[in-house]
Design a protein around this motif. Structure first.
Motif, PDB file in Angstrom:
ATOM      1  N   ILE A   1       2.574   9.609 -10.333  1.00 54.92           N
ATOM      2  CA  ILE A   1       1.989   9.506  -9.001  1.00 54.92           C
ATOM      3  C   ILE A   1       2.920  10.243  -8.049  1.00 54.92           C
ATOM      4  O   ILE A   1       4.134  10.036  -8.079  1.00 54.92           O
ATOM      5  CB  ILE A   1       1.840   8.033  -8.571  1.00 54.92           C
ATOM      6  CG1 ILE A   1       0.915   7.281  -9.537  1.00 54.92           C
ATOM      7  CG2 ILE A   1       1.324   7.949  -7.140  1.00 54.92           C
ATOM      8  CD1 ILE A   1       0.845   5.788  -9.293  1.00 54.92           C
ATOM      9  N   ARG A   2       2.348  11.108  -7.214  1.00 54.24           N
ATOM     10  CA  ARG A   2       3.142  11.818  -6.209  1.00 54.24           C
ATOM     11  C   ARG A   2       2.929  11.115  -4.867  1.00 54.24           C
ATOM     12  O   ARG A   2       1.873  11.265  -4.241  1.00 54.24           O
ATOM     13  CB  ARG A   2       2.752  13.288  -6.143  1.00 54.24           C
ATOM     14  CG  ARG A   2       3.325  14.078  -7.326  1.00 54.24           C
ATOM     15  CD  ARG A   2       3.119  15.566  -7.156  1.00 54.24           C
ATOM     16  NE  ARG A   2       1.708  15.949  -7.215  1.00 54.24           N
ATOM     17  CZ  ARG A   2       1.074  16.319  -8.326  1.00 54.24           C
ATOM     18  NH1 ARG A   2       1.720  16.382  -9.465  1.00 54.24           N
ATOM     19  NH2 ARG A   2      -0.198  16.655  -8.293  1.00 54.24           N
ATOM     20  N   PHE A   3       3.940  10.356  -4.467  1.00 56.45           N
ATOM     21  CA  PHE A   3       3.856   9.580  -3.234  1.00 56.45           C
ATOM     22  C   PHE A   3       4.085  10.468  -2.013  1.00 56.45           C
ATOM     23  O   PHE A   3       4.941  11.355  -2.035  1.00 56.45           O
ATOM     24  CB  PHE A   3       4.882   8.443  -3.265  1.00 56.45           C
ATOM     25  CG  PHE A   3       4.617   7.450  -4.358  1.00 56.45           C
ATOM     26  CD1 PHE A   3       3.571   6.542  -4.255  1.00 56.45           C
ATOM     27  CD2 PHE A   3       5.400   7.432  -5.497  1.00 56.45           C
ATOM     28  CE1 PHE A   3       3.312   5.634  -5.267  1.00 56.45           C
ATOM     29  CE2 PHE A   3       5.154   6.528  -6.520  1.00 56.45           C
ATOM     30  CZ  PHE A   3       4.107   5.628  -6.405  1.00 56.45           C
ATOM     31  N   ILE A   4       3.300  10.203  -0.981  1.00 58.81           N
ATOM     32  CA  ILE A   4       3.396  10.967   0.270  1.00 58.81           C
ATOM     33  C   ILE A   4       3.341   9.996   1.449  1.00 58.81           C
ATOM     34  O   ILE A   4       3.031   8.814   1.285  1.00 58.81           O
ATOM     35  CB  ILE A   4       2.247  11.997   0.402  1.00 58.81           C
ATOM     36  CG1 ILE A   4       0.872  11.283   0.366  1.00 58.81           C
ATOM     37  CG2 ILE A   4       2.347  13.061  -0.673  1.00 58.81           C
ATOM     38  CD1 ILE A   4      -0.313  12.169   0.684  1.00 58.81           C
TER      39      ILE A   4
ATOM     40  N   VAL B   1       0.846  -1.191   0.000  1.00 56.79           N
ATOM     41  CA  VAL B   1       0.000   0.000   0.000  1.00 56.79           C
ATOM     42  C   VAL B   1       0.884   1.246   0.000  1.00 56.79           C
ATOM     43  O   VAL B   1       1.955   1.262   0.601  1.00 56.79           O
ATOM     44  CB  VAL B   1      -0.925   0.002   1.236  1.00 56.79           C
ATOM     45  CG1 VAL B   1      -1.525   1.366   1.500  1.00 56.79           C
ATOM     46  CG2 VAL B   1      -2.029  -1.025   1.067  1.00 56.79           C
ATOM     47  N   ALA B   2       0.394   2.278  -0.693  1.00 52.44           N
ATOM     48  CA  ALA B   2       1.075   3.576  -0.718  1.00 52.44           C
ATOM     49  C   ALA B   2       0.028   4.675  -0.643  1.00 52.44           C
ATOM     50  O   ALA B   2      -1.141   4.471  -0.988  1.00 52.44           O
ATOM     51  CB  ALA B   2       1.894   3.726  -2.000  1.00 52.44           C
ATOM     52  N   PHE B   3       0.486   5.854  -0.223  1.00 52.35           N
ATOM     53  CA  PHE B   3      -0.361   7.039  -0.207  1.00 52.35           C
ATOM     54  C   PHE B   3       0.154   7.981  -1.285  1.00 52.35           C
ATOM     55  O   PHE B   3       1.356   8.069  -1.518  1.00 52.35           O
ATOM     56  CB  PHE B   3      -0.299   7.744   1.144  1.00 52.35           C
ATOM     57  CG  PHE B   3      -0.751   6.875   2.286  1.00 52.35           C
ATOM     58  CD1 PHE B   3      -2.093   6.582   2.454  1.00 52.35           C
ATOM     59  CD2 PHE B   3       0.161   6.361   3.189  1.00 52.35           C
ATOM     60  CE1 PHE B   3      -2.515   5.780   3.505  1.00 52.35           C
ATOM     61  CE2 PHE B   3      -0.244   5.569   4.237  1.00 52.35           C
ATOM     62  CZ  PHE B   3      -1.585   5.270   4.403  1.00 52.35           C
ATOM     63  N   ALA B   4      -0.781   8.707  -1.914  1.00 50.43           N
ATOM     64  CA  ALA B   4      -0.390   9.650  -2.966  1.00 50.43           C
ATOM     65  C   ALA B   4      -1.256  10.898  -2.885  1.00 50.43           C
ATOM     66  O   ALA B   4      -2.461  10.817  -2.619  1.00 50.43           O
ATOM     67  CB  ALA B   4      -0.546   9.004  -4.341  1.00 50.43           C
ATOM     68  N   SER B   5      -0.625  12.045  -3.136  1.00 51.60           N
ATOM     69  CA  SER B   5      -1.385  13.295  -3.171  1.00 51.60           C
ATOM     70  C   SER B   5      -2.056  13.478  -4.520  1.00 51.60           C
ATOM     71  O   SER B   5      -3.060  14.176  -4.627  1.00 51.60           O
ATOM     72  CB  SER B   5      -0.474  14.485  -2.869  1.00 51.60           C
ATOM     73  OG  SER B   5       0.565  14.569  -3.820  1.00 51.60           O
TER      74      SER B   5
END
Length: 157
Positions: A86-89, A75-79
């Motif tokens: 994809i801009r990962f945050i 799992v990843a978070f993206a703005s």
């Protein structure tokens, strides 16, 4: 981080990767966010050419995305999630904790690590630790991802 066989969504018939349960992922997101006062605004299953589930969510007046690779529980978070970008945050610890019970939550520091290729006899060789099959190596050579996150969560066809 060692990248497993099939994480890109490409494989040979003898190297087929597993699949994760998208309905379970949706339910985990709905439950985790509702417990924190947030909500799932939109949920997308992997559709050509993506290899990931995408939950667009709202939490504390912020809108962002929770992504799940369709083959492995990463799992990843993206703005922002746009075609091939994809801009990962990183997200707050309480949400990470709730998702970590079910998935391996990847920090942006890992996702933004560079893909390291070296030239050997007129061919690029991937230096990052991996178990990729030949189909994946061909896709990586074609798409030339710059960061690890672009391999795990991609828009390749």
């Amino acid at each position: 981080m060692k990248l497993p066989n099939g994480i890109t969504g490409f494989y040979n018939s003898e190297n087929k990767p597993p699949n994760v349960d998208g309905k379970h992922f949706n339910q985990v997101c709905v439950t985790a966010l509702s417990q924190l006062g947030g909500e799932v605004l939109m949920f997308k299953e992997p559709q050509y050419p993506t290899n990931f589930y995408n939950a667009k969510v709202k939490l504390r007046n912020r809108i962002f995305h929770i992504l799940l690779n369709e083959h492995y529980p990463y799992v990843a978070f993206a703005s922002a999630v746009e075609y091939e970008k994809i801009r990962f945050i990183d997200e707050e610890a309480e949400l990470v904790k709730r998702l970590s019970s079910f998935y391996h939550v990847l920090p942006s520091s890992e996702l933004n690590l560079p893909v390291i290729l070296r030239q050997a006899s007129k061919k690029d060789i991937l230096q990052n630790d991996n178990e990729f099959n030949q189909a994946e190596l061909e896709q990586i050579a074609y798409w030339k991802p710059k960061i690890i996150g672009e391999i795990i969560f991609n828009f390749w066809d």
